[in-house]
Design a protein around this motif. Structure first.
Motif, PDB file in Angstrom:
ATOM      1  N   ARG A 190      -4.786   1.370  -6.108  1.00 32.83           N
ATOM      2  CA  ARG A 190      -3.798   0.545  -5.583  1.00 32.83           C
ATOM      3  C   ARG A 190      -4.510  -0.304  -4.375  1.00 32.83           C
ATOM      4  O   ARG A 190      -4.453  -1.415  -4.204  1.00 32.83           O
ATOM      5  CB  ARG A 190      -2.914   1.558  -4.859  1.00 32.83           C
ATOM      6  CG  ARG A 190      -1.777   1.041  -4.075  1.00 32.83           C
ATOM      7  CD  ARG A 190      -0.484   1.872  -3.722  1.00 32.83           C
ATOM      8  NE  ARG A 190      -1.021   2.912  -2.660  1.00 32.83           N
ATOM      9  CZ  ARG A 190      -1.084   3.957  -2.912  1.00 32.83           C
ATOM     10  NH1 ARG A 190      -0.879   4.624  -4.185  1.00 32.83           N
ATOM     11  NH2 ARG A 190      -1.528   4.881  -2.120  1.00 32.83           N
ATOM     12  N   THR A 191      -5.771   0.163  -3.739  1.00 34.80           N
ATOM     13  CA  THR A 191      -6.413  -0.173  -2.739  1.00 34.80           C
ATOM     14  C   THR A 191      -7.146  -1.434  -3.268  1.00 34.80           C
ATOM     15  O   THR A 191      -7.012  -2.474  -2.645  1.00 34.80           O
ATOM     16  CB  THR A 191      -7.299   0.802  -2.106  1.00 34.80           C
ATOM     17  OG1 THR A 191      -6.584   1.815  -1.631  1.00 34.80           O
ATOM     18  CG2 THR A 191      -8.230   0.133  -0.854  1.00 34.80           C
ATOM     19  N   GLU A 236       2.637   4.214  -1.380  1.00 31.70           N
ATOM     20  CA  GLU A 236       2.545   4.832  -2.592  1.00 31.70           C
ATOM     21  C   GLU A 236       3.947   4.961  -3.377  1.00 31.70           C
ATOM     22  O   GLU A 236       3.848   5.112  -4.833  1.00 31.70           O
ATOM     23  CB  GLU A 236       1.870   6.406  -2.479  1.00 31.70           C
ATOM     24  CG  GLU A 236       2.985   7.126  -1.818  1.00 31.70           C
ATOM     25  CD  GLU A 236       2.595   8.520  -1.274  1.00 31.70           C
ATOM     26  OE1 GLU A 236       1.442   8.786  -1.714  1.00 31.70           O
ATOM     27  OE2 GLU A 236       3.367   9.332  -0.834  1.00 31.70           O
ATOM     28  N   LYS A 276      -4.537   5.991  -5.551  1.00 30.37           N
ATOM     29  CA  LYS A 276      -4.608   5.233  -3.968  1.00 30.37           C
ATOM     30  C   LYS A 276      -5.927   4.363  -4.296  1.00 30.37           C
ATOM     31  O   LYS A 276      -5.851   3.185  -3.689  1.00 30.37           O
ATOM     32  CB  LYS A 276      -5.162   6.365  -3.053  1.00 30.37           C
ATOM     33  CG  LYS A 276      -5.234   5.642  -1.831  1.00 30.37           C
ATOM     34  CD  LYS A 276      -5.305   6.496  -0.620  1.00 30.37           C
ATOM     35  CE  LYS A 276      -5.193   5.999   0.779  1.00 30.37           C
ATOM     36  NZ  LYS A 276      -5.294   6.863   2.041  1.00 30.37           N
ATOM     37  N   MET A 296       0.836  -1.242   0.121  1.00 32.92           N
ATOM     38  CA  MET A 296       0.159  -0.064  -0.289  1.00 32.92           C
ATOM     39  C   MET A 296       1.007   1.341   0.020  1.00 32.92           C
ATOM     40  O   MET A 296       0.227   2.415  -0.121  1.00 32.92           O
ATOM     41  CB  MET A 296      -0.908   0.002   1.201  1.00 32.92           C
ATOM     42  CG  MET A 296      -2.252  -0.853   0.839  1.00 32.92           C
ATOM     43  SD  MET A 296      -3.219  -0.308  -0.459  1.00 32.92           S
ATOM     44  CE  MET A 296      -3.694   1.575   0.135  1.00 32.92           C
TER      45      MET A 296
END
Length: 336
Positions: free
Chosen positions: A43-44, A33, A40, A31
């Protein structure tokens, strides 16, 4: 007299090889960055919805294969390095160890330095080659945490030490113990990263992946490029071992996902060398200062098995720096 603070930081390791702890570790790691540098929300969804749930049980099994009575090899060697450095530097210094992900935390280590009333802090990320996803992430978090202190002591950072001569000599000596002449080819296998992260490190916007063999010549345009520093490390090691260019290869392991990562991939190089009739390979992994999952298992077991299936005979890992007293001298020189 106030002590000088030294903060050593390595990447991290789960608190145990059990799935729940591996899940925690992977979640915090992926997680970041700077590790998966996409928006985000994406990515999440990717990390928490796909990678961590499916990867944690598999990675747990791998950690269980390398875990021993001392625990995680990476943590054990890192703790020994910190202790040996403290002994080497003496009472004028306070050495703290942290992991970027999981324990011991960077925040806790900085608090220990604050309580020790240190007069300054030097941060040494334990990554020879600079990468945004490793060194850059450490430096960013340290700066974020220190920015909240009411009083901030003088702070300095070690950006990279990919060309440190004594470090290279230790790796070379570790290879000589195996008899370099007994192998058909030498691999310098570095941890992989997405190509886009290399492009981002090109401050000119005109060099990375736009100039032929852009990483093979270390210069002012690519001085912050991880891949260029890897190639420079390999070149300097090859010179110490008197290897001709045709007798060694630079490659990248530990790929994640389907998008382009730095090439060539170690698995592809293994296939080519086997097809060329090579039987015995000597493999360095000079992105690591301590043996860990990527060296003890990925190279020693996985690549060895893969190469044998392709017709090869043996893959021999060159041990990392671990607790070599000379590496403590490298750290001491950077600390002073």
């Amino acid at each position: 007299m106030a002590k000088k603070g030294i903060l050593l930081v390595n990447l991290g390791t789960p608190d145990s090889p059990e799935v729940k702890d591996v899940r925690k570790y992977l979640d915090q790691f992926l997680m970041d960055e700077r590790v998966i540098d996409i928006p985000k929300l994406n990515r999440t969804l990717l990390v928490k919805g796909i990678i961590v749930p499916f990867r944690s049980p598999k990675t747990s099994k791998l950690y269980k294969k390398i875990w021993n009575e001392k625990g995680s090899p990476l943590l054990y060697y890192s703790e020994q390095q910190a202790k040996m450095l403290q002994d080497r530097l003496g009472s004028e210094y306070q050495v703290e160890l942290a992991m970027r992900y999981q324990s011991p935390s960077i925040e806790g280590a900085l608090e220990n330095l604050k309580k020790g009333l240190v007069s300054s802090i030097k941060v040494i990320p334990l990554f020879p080659q600079y990468a945004s996803a490793s060194t850059g992430s450490v430096l960013q978090l340290v700066m974020e945490l220190l920015s909240k202190w009411p009083t901030i002591p003088p702070v300095s950072f070690v950006n990279s030490f990919h060309d440190n001569d004594l470090m290279l000599e230790i790796f070379a000596d570790n290879a000589r113990k195996h008899g370099v002449e007994n192998y058909d080819h030498v691999l310098f296998s570095f941890h992989g990263l997405p190509q886009r992260q290399m492009t981002k490190s090109d401050h000119t916007g005109k060099y990375c992946l736009k100039v032929n063999n852009c990483c093979e010549n270390y210069n002012n345009a690519n001085k912050f490029c991880y891949s260029a520093q890897c190639h420079n490390t390999a070149k300097l090691l090859a010179e110490k071992l008197e290897l001709s260019r045709e007798n060694y290869s630079v490659c990248y392991q530990s790929r994640l996902g389907k998008e382009p990562w730095i090439q060539p991939y170690t698995t592809d190089v293994l296939k080519k060398l086997a097809a060329d009739g090579k039987k015995r390979l000597l493999v360095f992994s000079p992105a690591f200062v301590a043996d860990c999952l990527e060296t003890i298992y990925e190279i020693t077991v996985e690549y060895n098995e893969e190469f044998k299936e392709l017709g090869g005979e043996h893959v021999q890992l060159v041990e990392s720096l671990n607790t070599d007293a000379r590496f403590i001298e490298v750290l001491a020189e950077m600390s002073i």
